[in-house]
Design a protein around this motif. Structure first.
Motif, PDB file in Angstrom:
ATOM      1  N   PHE A  63       0.834  -1.203   0.000  1.00  0.00           N
ATOM      2  CA  PHE A  63       0.000   0.000   0.000  1.00  0.00           C
ATOM      3  C   PHE A  63       0.867   1.250   0.000  1.00  0.00           C
ATOM      4  N   HIS A  64       0.587   2.165  -0.951  1.00  0.00           N
ATOM      5  CA  HIS A  64       1.390   3.384  -1.071  1.00  0.00           C
ATOM      6  C   HIS A  64       0.526   4.633  -1.220  1.00  0.00           C
ATOM      7  N   GLU A  65      -0.740   4.529  -0.869  1.00  0.00           N
ATOM      8  CA  GLU A  65      -1.583   5.723  -0.853  1.00  0.00           C
ATOM      9  C   GLU A  65      -1.439   6.427   0.486  1.00  0.00           C
ATOM     10  N   THR A  66      -1.988   7.629   0.570  1.00  0.00           N
ATOM     11  CA  THR A  66      -1.867   8.423   1.792  1.00  0.00           C
ATOM     12  C   THR A  66      -2.851   7.932   2.865  1.00  0.00           C
ATOM     13  N   PRO A  67      -2.568   8.229   4.141  1.00  0.00           N
ATOM     14  CA  PRO A  67      -3.472   7.784   5.221  1.00  0.00           C
ATOM     15  C   PRO A  67      -4.896   8.318   5.086  1.00  0.00           C
ATOM     16  N   LEU A  68      -5.062   9.537   4.608  1.00  0.00           N
ATOM     17  CA  LEU A  68      -6.421  10.075   4.478  1.00  0.00           C
ATOM     18  C   LEU A  68      -7.247   9.261   3.498  1.00  0.00           C
ATOM     19  N   ILE A  69      -6.610   8.746   2.455  1.00  0.00           N
ATOM     20  CA  ILE A  69      -7.323   7.933   1.470  1.00  0.00           C
ATOM     21  C   ILE A  69      -7.794   6.627   2.106  1.00  0.00           C
ATOM     22  N   ILE A  70      -6.909   5.964   2.842  1.00  0.00           N
ATOM     23  CA  ILE A  70      -7.306   4.666   3.406  1.00  0.00           C
ATOM     24  C   ILE A  70      -8.373   4.845   4.488  1.00  0.00           C
ATOM     25  N   ALA A 176      -3.569  18.438  -2.715  1.00  0.00           N
ATOM     26  CA  ALA A 176      -3.058  17.799  -3.930  1.00  0.00           C
ATOM     27  C   ALA A 176      -1.575  17.459  -3.790  1.00  0.00           C
ATOM     28  N   THR A 177      -0.809  18.363  -3.173  1.00  0.00           N
ATOM     29  CA  THR A 177       0.612  18.100  -2.937  1.00  0.00           C
ATOM     30  C   THR A 177       0.797  16.942  -1.968  1.00  0.00           C
ATOM     31  N   TYR A 178      -0.037  16.896  -0.956  1.00  0.00           N
ATOM     32  CA  TYR A 178      -0.011  15.800   0.022  1.00  0.00           C
ATOM     33  C   TYR A 178      -0.248  14.459  -0.654  1.00  0.00           C
ATOM     34  N   GLN A 179      -1.063  14.463  -1.696  1.00  0.00           N
ATOM     35  CA  GLN A 179      -1.378  13.216  -2.387  1.00  0.00           C
ATOM     36  C   GLN A 179      -0.228  12.725  -3.258  1.00  0.00           C
ATOM     37  N   SER A 180       0.477  13.644  -3.938  1.00  0.00           N
ATOM     38  CA  SER A 180       1.463  13.148  -4.912  1.00  0.00           C
ATOM     39  C   SER A 180       2.692  14.041  -5.127  1.00  0.00           C
ATOM     40  N   ILE A 181       2.936  15.020  -4.283  1.00  0.00           N
ATOM     41  CA  ILE A 181       4.137  15.878  -4.303  1.00  0.00           C
ATOM     42  C   ILE A 181       4.172  16.827  -5.501  1.00  0.00           C
ATOM     43  N   TYR A 182       4.003  16.300  -6.715  1.00  0.00           N
ATOM     44  CA  TYR A 182       4.246  17.074  -7.930  1.00  0.00           C
ATOM     45  C   TYR A 182       3.383  18.331  -8.084  1.00  0.00           C
ATOM     46  N   PRO A 183       2.139  18.374  -7.600  1.00  0.00           N
ATOM     47  CA  PRO A 183       1.344  19.609  -7.762  1.00  0.00           C
ATOM     48  C   PRO A 183       1.916  20.837  -7.080  1.00  0.00           C
ATOM     49  N   ILE A 184       3.017  20.702  -6.338  1.00  0.00           N
ATOM     50  CA  ILE A 184       3.643  21.884  -5.756  1.00  0.00           C
ATOM     51  C   ILE A 184       4.039  22.887  -6.840  1.00  0.00           C
ATOM     52  N   THR A 185       4.279  22.398  -8.059  1.00  0.00           N
ATOM     53  CA  THR A 185       4.652  23.290  -9.161  1.00  0.00           C
ATOM     54  C   THR A 185       3.496  24.185  -9.602  1.00  0.00           C
ATOM     55  N   LEU A 186       2.270  23.864  -9.179  1.00  0.00           N
ATOM     56  CA  LEU A 186       1.113  24.700  -9.516  1.00  0.00           C
ATOM     57  C   LEU A 186       0.985  25.896  -8.586  1.00  0.00           C
ATOM     58  N   CYS A 187       1.860  25.999  -7.617  1.00  0.00           N
ATOM     59  CA  CYS A 187       1.819  27.118  -6.677  1.00  0.00           C
ATOM     60  C   CYS A 187       2.084  28.439  -7.408  1.00  0.00           C
ATOM     61  N   ALA A 188       3.032  28.435  -8.341  1.00  0.00           N
ATOM     62  CA  ALA A 188       3.386  29.669  -9.063  1.00  0.00           C
ATOM     63  C   ALA A 188       2.219  30.211  -9.899  1.00  0.00           C
ATOM     64  N   PRO A 189       1.586  29.404 -10.765  1.00  0.00           N
ATOM     65  CA  PRO A 189       0.455  29.954 -11.527  1.00  0.00           C
ATOM     66  C   PRO A 189      -0.712  30.390 -10.646  1.00  0.00           C
ATOM     67  N   SER A 243       6.842   5.283   2.725  1.00  0.00           N
ATOM     68  CA  SER A 243       6.022   4.392   1.901  1.00  0.00           C
ATOM     69  C   SER A 243       5.280   5.129   0.791  1.00  0.00           C
ATOM     70  N   VAL A 244       4.981   6.400   1.001  1.00  0.00           N
ATOM     71  CA  VAL A 244       4.257   7.180  -0.011  1.00  0.00           C
ATOM     72  C   VAL A 244       5.226   8.067  -0.802  1.00  0.00           C
ATOM     73  N   TYR A 245       5.864   9.001  -0.102  1.00  0.00           N
ATOM     74  CA  TYR A 245       6.706   9.981  -0.797  1.00  0.00           C
ATOM     75  C   TYR A 245       8.050   9.396  -1.199  1.00  0.00           C
ATOM     76  N   GLY A 246       8.600   8.532  -0.334  1.00  0.00           N
ATOM     77  CA  GLY A 246       9.827   7.844  -0.725  1.00  0.00           C
ATOM     78  C   GLY A 246       9.609   6.940  -1.921  1.00  0.00           C
ATOM     79  N   PHE A 247       8.426   6.312  -1.974  1.00  0.00           N
ATOM     80  CA  PHE A 247       8.081   5.433  -3.095  1.00  0.00           C
ATOM     81  C   PHE A 247       7.960   6.229  -4.393  1.00  0.00           C
ATOM     82  N   ILE A 248       7.338   7.405  -4.320  1.00  0.00           N
ATOM     83  CA  ILE A 248       7.175   8.241  -5.514  1.00  0.00           C
ATOM     84  C   ILE A 248       8.522   8.734  -6.028  1.00  0.00           C
ATOM     85  N   LEU A 249       9.403   9.136  -5.123  1.00  0.00           N
ATOM     86  CA  LEU A 249      10.665   9.762  -5.530  1.00  0.00           C
ATOM     87  C   LEU A 249      11.748   8.746  -5.877  1.00  0.00           C
TER      88      LEU A 249
END
Length: 422
Positions: A63-70, A176-189, A243-249
């Motif tokens: 399992f590699h989803e976030t705790p809020l999802i489970i 969204a960032t908590y779910q998958s890290i990458y949406p942090i790039t949407l902070c600028a727009p 388990s979540v962020y280490g797995f993604i990166l």
């Protein structure tokens, strides 16, 4: 507008209900193009089983989803189909705000490039149609991929950003960032858009600029911290972080998918792995600064570009990620006259989508092909996406140039000029 939208929702729900009750559900849920190790429903079920037994769902490598999802599905697991359909239908509120353009701002010969209110009126319906009836979206929903929930969070982030609700925009971006890290790039727009609508100059020499940036980052980081610590209190440990962020990166699971990581790192020598892993991961974040500088006056288009970059270059992409940024395309329908490769790219995307299951069968079941065949079609699929996004970027810049200098450019001697993008 209400009647067509209602009909669209009925059709979308009917298609999903039919597929949920068909024998195709098991097949779709196993497709590597539709689910990944991050969002597969069977992994959520495994995590729920461990949680019910009093064992941490992150104790193994399943399992590699976030705790809020489970914990969400711990309460609604019996209504999972309804939950996924509701998450998909909620994206129907995907934003499209009408722009009021003053005709006297532009040269007379380029007024045909300015969209009329009638053209703008049907854009929300087209956006909803592009998302709800997209085969990629339907497959993700039927497979019960948690990608649909991530898309719903991003859609709400877009909505509240367009509505200039700074607090809710920051909260949903943090989620969204908590779910998958990458949406942090949407902070600028997001910051650029709200600043423009609040008439704050985008100039680093102004104190008001830095004050707003500090306010938005405080709300964003504060919301993210609350969500992270809430997850800790729910779970009672920090096991979910690796388990979540280490797995993604770190990309330890090299299950084939439609991304660029799996084959490359399967063939990579171990002592080069860390270097190329950093290169691949930085690739997503690298484009944020130059795109933000170039498109600082057009933050909505910047959101589209950033979302496309995330969908293409993330470590575990699925077709559900692709479907989200494709829903933006009706918003840019006025760019079609400047697109150069749209027919070719469309044909390639359709052909690749059809060839994915064929080459997978030849590789895994028939044994008459190997991983090179499947990765080749994956590369072609991603190249087509890159061509699509770059084509829209070119068309957008060309339209902006024509709005400034006129549609029919001429040289000093009066002859017709050719526009070259450098």
């Amino acid at each position: 507008m209400a009647a067509p939208l209602t009909l669209l929702l009925i059709v979308a729900v009917s298609i999903r209900l039919f597929l949920f009750r068909s024998s195709l559900v098991g097949l779709i849920a196993e497709r590597v193009e539709v689910v990944s190790p991050l969002n597969a429903w069977k992994r959520v079920i495994e995590g729920l089983a461990l949680l019910d037994l009093g064992v941490s769902p992150y104790s193994g490598d399943v399992f590699h989803e976030t705790p809020l999802i489970i914990y969400l599905f711990h309460f609604v697991v019996d209504y999972a189909e309804i939950t996924f359909m509701c998450s998909v239908e909620s994206i129907e509120i995907f934003f499209c705000k009408s722009l009021e353009l003053e005709a006297d701002r532009y040269p007379m010969d380029c007024l045909e490039l300015v969209r009329s209110p009638k053209q703008m009126y049907y854009i929300p319906l087209k956006v909803a149609m592009f998302y709800l009836l997209n085969p990629f979206t339907i497959l993700s929903c039927v497979a019960k991929s948690t990608c649909g929930l991530n898309n719903a969070v991003l859609a709400l982030f877009f909505l509240f950003t367009i509505k200039k609700n700074t607090l809710l925009s920051a909260i949903f971006l943090a989620l969204a960032t908590y779910q998958s890290i990458y949406p942090i790039t949407l902070c600028a727009p997001a910051m650029l858009y709200v600043m423009q609508r609040q008439y704050i100059p985008v100039n680093y020499r102004w104190a008001s600029f830095w004050w707003f940036v500090a306010q938005y980052l405080f709300m964003y980081l504060g919301s993210l911290s609350v969500i992270v610590f809430l997850s800790f209190f729910l779970l009672g440990s920090w096991d979910y972080v690796p388990s979540v962020y280490g797995f993604i990166l770190s990309v330890p699971d090299l299950t084939p998918n439609i991304g660029l990581f799996w084959y490359f790192f399967a063939e990579m020598f171990e002592h080069f792995r860390l270097f190329f892993l950093c290169v691949f991961q930085i690739n997503i974040f690298f484009y944020t600064i130059p795109l933000s500088i170039k498109l600082k006056d057009q933050p909505v288009f910047l959101m589209f570009m950033q979302l496309a970059v995330i969908s293409i270059f993330k470590s575990y992409p699925t077709v559900g990620d692709l479907a989200l940024y494709l829903a933006f395309l009706p918003v840019w329908s006025h760019l079609h006259r400047f697109l150069r490769n749209i027919f070719l790219v469309t044909c390639v995307l359709i052909a690749c989508s059809a060839l994915f299951p064929v080459l997978w069968h030849l590789w895994i079941y028939a044994g008459s092909a190997n991983s090179n065949f499947y990765y080749a079609i994956t590369l072609l699929f991603n190249v087509a996406q890159i061509l699509l996004v770059s084509d829209y970027f070119y068309a957008f810049l060309r339209r902006e140039h024509h709005l400034t200098y006129g549609l029919y450019l001429k040289k000093k001697d009066g002859s017709e000029a050719t526009l070259v993008l450098k």
